[in-house]
Design an enzyme around this catalytic site. Structure first.
Site, mmCIF file in Angstrom:
data_model
loop_
_atom_site.group_PDB
_atom_site.id
_atom_site.type_symbol
_atom_site.label_atom_id
_atom_site.label_comp_id
_atom_site.label_asym_id
_atom_site.label_seq_id
_atom_site.Cartn_x
_atom_site.Cartn_y
_atom_site.Cartn_z
ATOM 1 N N LEU A 1 21.469 25.989 -20.932
ATOM 2 C CA LEU A 1 22.316 26.153 -22.115
ATOM 3 C C LEU A 1 23.542 27.021 -21.835
ATOM 4 O O LEU A 1 24.651 26.714 -22.246
ATOM 5 C CB LEU A 1 21.470 26.775 -23.235
ATOM 6 C CG LEU A 1 22.174 26.966 -24.562
ATOM 7 C CD1 LEU A 1 22.522 25.619 -25.177
ATOM 8 C CD2 LEU A 1 21.294 27.770 -25.504
ATOM 9 N N LYS A 2 23.338 28.096 -21.080
ATOM 10 C CA LYS A 2 24.448 29.062 -20.901
ATOM 11 C C LYS A 2 25.650 28.456 -20.178
ATOM 12 O O LYS A 2 26.777 28.874 -20.392
ATOM 13 C CB LYS A 2 23.968 30.317 -20.187
ATOM 14 C CG LYS A 2 23.594 30.104 -18.731
ATOM 15 C CD LYS A 2 23.238 31.429 -18.086
ATOM 16 C CE LYS A 2 23.099 31.358 -16.608
ATOM 17 N NZ LYS A 2 21.987 30.707 -16.009
ATOM 18 N N GLY A 3 25.451 27.463 -19.331
ATOM 19 C CA GLY A 3 26.560 26.764 -18.691
ATOM 20 C C GLY A 3 27.404 27.612 -17.769
ATOM 21 O O GLY A 3 26.924 28.577 -17.161
#
Ligand code: B12
Length: 254
Positions: A128-130
């Protein structure tokens, strides 16, 4: 830049051919070591060359930075690169295309194979954090992402891809010592070809900072992503390759 096709490196003045090079020699730092560095630079075509930095690193090793002139010209018309041949889509467009055309979640299984434990790159793409201000593939509502983490054995990867009916398998290889990234990629591609019929084989994608993006066919994969890749590029490619450019036959790996 103008429309020039022949260029030379730039150091102090335009087109002066000056380059900077760093390397380590397995000898202690002294005058002789600097002479050895200059001999190497000369053999590499730097003329004149000067040592601008020399620092001993541990016992018996010296790190050098050499600054010098090369005579080589770069012909831009002969440069070959993999151009992005698919549109870069926004997350909303990506989700909408998967929902409307695939009519199910697009399944991605990923990880680092072999002994490679460098997970930061694959995490940047999948989690999610990318990276670089973009969210990773887990952020996309229409993607189901399974990140298997570090040091995944190829048979385990194949089994998991089969179990999850993966549309795409994303593998990261950062360590390149003894060409480990090339051997591991070939082994992985061969294992998928042996285990799953062509019409049901997931899309095989590898990434890492030292791959040659032109080598996909030679390594038996569908696409290679190099340094600086962002999750949106990968998500856009997945939609292009699996959803919009052909009738989906993947995801049925049984
Ligand atoms: C962090 C790091 C580690 C951490 C890893 C922690 C972790 N969980 O990942 C630790 C400390 C564990 C480690 C260990 C080792 N490391 Co290390 N490590 C690094 C370091 C400093 C940064 C790598 C990194 O995180 N980059 C940031 C990410 C975001 O970039 P990236 O991986 O390139 O990923 C991007 C793209 O390449 C692409 N991408 C990558 N993978 C994928 C996959 C897909 C599918 C896609 C689409 C895209 C994609 O997208 C990403 C985002 O843009 C590098 C040096 C450097 N500055 O690069 C050395 C480096 C990679 N390590 C190296 C070495 C040698 C080792 C060790 C062997 C050291 C040792 N003797 O023990 C061990 C090996 C451990 C193992 N079994 O793998 C060498 C490799 C040399 C080589 N030629 O192979 C390097 C280059 C350092 C050096 N100059 O010597 N390391």
């Amino acid at each position: 830049m103008t429309g020039k096709t022949i260029i030379r490196p730039y150091g102090d003045t335009t087109g002066d051919g000056m380059v900077q090079l760093s390397f380590t020699l397995p000898i202690p730092s002294d005058k002789r070591a600097e002479g050895a560095a200059l001999q190497l630079a000369a053999k590499m075509g730097l003329d004149p060359a000067m040592v601008v930095h020399a620092r001993q690193m541990g016992d018996g090793f010296t790190f050098f930075v050499v600054y010098g002139r090369v005579n080589h010209l770069v012909d831009l018309s002969a440069v070959q690169v993999v151009e992005r041949d698919f549109p870069l889509l926004a997350p909303k467009e990506i989700n909408a295309l998967i929902r409307q055309r695939l009519r199910r979640k697009l399944v991605v299984v990923g990880g680092c194979i072999g002994t490679d434990a460098h997970t930061v790159g694959i995490d940047a793409i999948l989690n999610l954090k990318g990276i670089a201000g973009e969210k990773g593939l887990e952020y996309y509502r229409e993607l189901r992402v399974f990140n298997l983490g570090a040091q995944v054995a190829v048979p385990d990867l194949v089994e998991r891809a089969r179990a999850e009916k993966a549309d795409a398998v994303l593998v990261s290889q950062v360590v390149t010592q003894r060409d480990a990234h090339l051997h591991n990629t070939r082994e992985m591609a061969a294992a998928f070809r042996e285990a799953i019929p062509a019409d049901r084989r997931p899309l095989l994608i590898v990434g890492g900072p030292r791959f040659d993006e032109l080598a996909a066919a030679e390594l038996g994969v569908d696409r290679i992503f190099g340094r600086g890749t962002t999750p949106r590029e990968v998500a856009s490619y997945l939609v292009h390759a699996i959803v919009t450019s052909r009738t989906p036959a993947r995801g049925a790996a049984a």
